[in-house]
Design an enzyme around this catalytic site. Structure first.
Site, PDB file in Angstrom:
ATOM      1  N   CYS A   1       0.847  -1.203   0.000  1.00  9.55           N
ATOM      2  CA  CYS A   1       0.000   0.000   0.000  1.00  9.55           C
ATOM      3  C   CYS A   1       0.874   1.242   0.000  1.00  9.55           C
ATOM      4  CB  CYS A   1      -0.908  -0.005   1.230  1.00  9.55           C
ATOM      5  SG  CYS A   1      -1.899   1.490   1.415  1.00  9.55           S
TER       6      CYS A   1
ATOM      7  N   CYS B   1      -7.874 -10.594  22.431  1.00  9.59           N
ATOM      8  CA  CYS B   1      -7.323  -9.834  21.307  1.00  9.59           C
ATOM      9  C   CYS B   1      -6.112  -9.006  21.719  1.00  9.59           C
ATOM     10  CB  CYS B   1      -8.389  -8.938  20.682  1.00  9.59           C
ATOM     11  SG  CYS B   1      -9.147  -7.763  21.825  1.00  9.59           S
TER      12      CYS B   1
END
Length: 415
Positions: free
Chosen positions: A87, A371
């Site tokens: 990107c 997480c």
């Protein structure tokens, strides 16, 4: 009239912002950066890799601070794992959404595994051996994010924020977002009087749902999601802006792993903490029949409403809309016990009080989905103090190109 005096902040030393140092990068750290040192001062460097020599430009910090933050602006000696970021916004270091696009995907997973091991060693006092596994559903670590909140600048253009910044970077694509999210038109539309736009690429409806903020009524409505466990498939009603795994393969992967690790049997009493809309609750409600029982506990009342819809055909499932710590304290006071517990807390973790109450329930096994490895390690330390042992730990790359990693831990009574 009297008022509180503002707390004075120590003046500190000279501002180092913009200063450049050539440093040797020695290790990865939790949070998407690597560690170097300059004249004894710790430097947290983004866009670097362990083993590299880089020119680091300080972005935050002063002389005398415990550490400073920096960005690698030149690579003097590159790691063999360094790649060209796919990107251009990551290559230009303008978007803060990705941490590791400059590392090969296998090496990203090695770095995340190193972080998990370091957190468990430092915070839990345990030496663990864990390999971060790929989650099915992304394409070379890209096009996996099904839920993206885009910030909106004053001109009404949607974009993404810079790292540790309120600055909004206009983008024409986000390579970790699914193609449907980008094709929704969110980046081509002028959003008047909005601060952000949430885009949800759910299983149902077929077209992504766009939720302009802060004006969305009732949180943007509901969407349909699904998850599978082998041949079993569950359909879920979820609030558009409610919690759901953002990687397309994560919900099914974690559901299957939780079921396999819990090993529920008919007649088991199960408590599902931080249950959301019932990802685990629904499947467990079927697996403990006949004679079993599942209690879902969730603090978000809308999620509980959706959870009740998702499990309405299961008479052995009950829901409680309450803070987990409060509900557990109440259950313990009533003398309630459980055979199995599953919990999937927010990033901050469950905390010592919840772990203590959980131990009082006397489960033979606990499966903890996390997480954040640091929060998990702290909670595992609390669990060890409460008489549990860490029976199993695994890690999954549910957030490729970022520093985030999902872990699943199994706790069992040590006696």
């Amino acid at each position: 009239m009297s008022g509180r005096r503002p707390r004075e902040r120590p003046a500190g030393g000279e501002d180092l912002t913009g200063v450049e140092w050539t440093v040797d990068v020695v290790a990865v750290a939790h949070g998407g950066h690597c560690i170097a040192r300059h004249e004894g001062q710790v430097v947290f460097v983004r866009h670097a890799l362990p083993g590299e020599r880089v020119v680091a430009r300080v972005t935050e910090g002063r002389v005398g601070d415990r550490f400073v933050r920096a960005d690698a602006v030149e690579v003097v000696e590159a790691s063999t794992h360094r790649v060209e970021p796919p990107c251009r916004y990551a290559a230009e270091r303008v978007c803060g959404g990705c941490d590791f696009q400059h590392a090969s995907l296998p090496h990203q997973r090695e770095l995340k595994g190193a972080v998990v091991r370091e957190q468990f060693s430092r915070l839990a006092g345990l030496e663990v051996d864990v390999e971060v596994r790929a989650v099915p559903g992304d394409v070379d670590g890209l096009r996996w994010r099904t839920r993206v909140e885009f910030a909106v600048d004053r001109s009404g253009r949607a974009g993404l924020r810079g790292h540790r910044s309120r600055r909004i970077v206009p983008v024409d694509d986000c390579l970790i977002a699914t193609e449907a999210v980008v094709a929704s038109g969110v980046l081509d539309t002028t959003w008047q009087d909005c601060t952000a736009v949430d885009v949800i690429d759910a299983a149902h409806p077929d077209e992504p749902v766009l939720v302009p903020l802060p004006h969305a009524a009732e949180g943007g409505g509901v969407v349909g999601e699904r998850a599978s466990d082998g041949s079993w498939v569950g359909e879920y009603v979820v609030a558009a802006r409610g919690f759901w795994q953002v990687h397309p393969g994560a919900a099914s992967t974690f559901l299957s792993r939780v079921v396999a690790l819990l090993e529920p049997t008919a007649g088991d009493r199960v408590i599902d903490l931080y249950a959301g809309a019932g990802l685990f609750t629904m499947r467990l409600g079927e697996l403990v029949l006949p004679g079993g029982f599942v209690l879902g506990v969730e603090g978000d009342t809308r999620a509980v409403s959706n959870g009740r819809l998702n499990t309405e055909d299961l008479d052995d499932v009950e829901w409680r809309a309450n803070r987990v710590d409060r509900e557990l304290a109440s259950l313990v006071a009533q003398g309630v016990t459980a055979d199995l517990v599953v919990l999937d807390p927010p990033r901050t973790g469950a905390g010592r009080d919840v772990i203590g109450h959980l131990a009082d329930l006397g489960p033979r096994r606990v499966v903890y989905v996390a997480c954040d490895p640091a929060a998990l390690a702290r909670d595992v330390r609390s669990a060890l103090d409460c008489g549990f042992r860490l029976a199993h730990l695994e890690a999954w790359d549910a957030f490729p190109m970022t520093h985030h990693v999902e872990c699943i831990a199994v706790l069992e009574q040590s006696g």
